[in-house]
Design an enzyme around this catalytic site. Structure first.
Site, PDB file in Angstrom:
ATOM      1  N   HIS A  79       0.827  -1.206   0.000  1.00  0.00           N
ATOM      2  CA  HIS A  79       0.000   0.000   0.000  1.00  0.00           C
ATOM      3  C   HIS A  79       0.864   1.261   0.000  1.00  0.00           C
ATOM      4  O   HIS A  79       2.034   1.240   0.394  1.00  0.00           O
ATOM      5  CB  HIS A  79      -0.926   0.001   1.204  1.00  0.00           C
ATOM      6  CG  HIS A  79      -2.021  -1.004   1.091  1.00  0.00           C
ATOM      7  ND1 HIS A  79      -2.971  -1.182   2.066  1.00  0.00           N
ATOM      8  CD2 HIS A  79      -2.333  -1.895   0.109  1.00  0.00           C
ATOM      9  CE1 HIS A  79      -3.817  -2.125   1.699  1.00  0.00           C
ATOM     10  NE2 HIS A  79      -3.440  -2.583   0.513  1.00  0.00           N
ATOM     11  N   GLU A  81       0.823   3.863   1.921  1.00  0.00           N
ATOM     12  CA  GLU A  81       1.300   4.293   3.241  1.00  0.00           C
ATOM     13  C   GLU A  81       2.547   3.514   3.650  1.00  0.00           C
ATOM     14  O   GLU A  81       3.521   4.093   4.137  1.00  0.00           O
ATOM     15  CB  GLU A  81       0.202   4.117   4.294  1.00  0.00           C
ATOM     16  CG  GLU A  81      -1.048   4.919   4.013  1.00  0.00           C
ATOM     17  CD  GLU A  81      -2.071   4.193   3.125  1.00  0.00           C
ATOM     18  OE1 GLU A  81      -3.202   4.696   3.039  1.00  0.00           O
ATOM     19  OE2 GLU A  81      -1.751   3.141   2.524  1.00  0.00           O
ATOM     20  N   CYS A 104      -5.706   1.253   5.776  1.00  0.00           N
ATOM     21  CA  CYS A 104      -6.272  -0.019   6.248  1.00  0.00           C
ATOM     22  C   CYS A 104      -5.649  -0.395   7.596  1.00  0.00           C
ATOM     23  O   CYS A 104      -4.750   0.285   8.092  1.00  0.00           O
ATOM     24  CB  CYS A 104      -6.017  -1.124   5.216  1.00  0.00           C
ATOM     25  SG  CYS A 104      -4.281  -1.658   5.145  1.00  0.00           S
ATOM     26  N   CYS A 107      -1.777  -0.969   7.416  1.00  0.00           N
ATOM     27  CA  CYS A 107      -1.054   0.291   7.342  1.00  0.00           C
ATOM     28  C   CYS A 107      -1.156   1.060   8.659  1.00  0.00           C
ATOM     29  O   CYS A 107      -0.203   1.726   9.068  1.00  0.00           O
ATOM     30  CB  CYS A 107      -1.557   1.124   6.169  1.00  0.00           C
ATOM     31  SG  CYS A 107      -1.093   0.422   4.566  1.00  0.00           S
TER      32      CYS A 107
END
Length: 160
Positions: A79, A81, A104, A107
């Site tokens: 992801h 992040e 999420c 993260c």
């Protein structure tokens, strides 16, 4: 004597626009996410977008969203992040992270573990999904602040 320009953009606007620009590096056909980490002096220390791990041959993987877990992107994609954290030029302790999407739960754990103190997100389209409910529980428990910021740039691209 000429005065300083008054209609310059805020740091929030600047970093959210940057998160949209870095998101354009994503090859994901359905979701392009971006993240920018800035320190307390508003210096960018990390950028990330969603994509396969560095060095992995992306033609070997599927971008599918549905099907057997091992045949979807979800088993393999990093992801935005987490990539911003991995790509940081220094430890992101006491920093803030700007994200095109609310992070999420995975993260959120990385954000907490790395000492990031604030999340500024734009879109929270998965708000009621269990993964994002868990994310908010993690962030609330750890005292990480989060707030929504809608970029002027996004509004100009989607005037409706």
């Amino acid at each position: 004597m000429e005065k300083a320009r008054e209609n310059y953009i805020s740091w929030d606007e600047c970093f959210m626009r940057m998160s949209h620009v870095i998101a354009e590096r994503s090859k994901d056909p359905s979701t392009q996410a971006g993240a920018v980490i800035a320190d307390k002096n508003n210096i960018v220390i990390g950028l990330g977008y969603n994509g396969f791990p560095r060095g992995a041959d992306d033609s070997s993987f599927s971008w599918d969203r549905e099907g057997d877990f091992l045949d979807t992107k979800y088993a393999y994609v990093c992801h935005a992040e987490e990539n911003a954290i991995y790509n940081s030029s220094k430890q992101p302790h006491d920093c803030k992270i700007y994200c095109t999407l609310f992070p999420c739960n995975e993260c959120a754990k990385a954000i907490v573990q790395n000492g990031i103190k604030e999340i500024i997100f734009e879109n929270d389209k998965y708000h009621d999904d269990k993964v994002w409910i868990a994310s908010r529980k993690i962030l609330d428990s750890a005292g990480v602040k989060y707030r929504q910021y809608i970029s002027d740039y996004t509004n100009s691209k989607n005037p409706n």
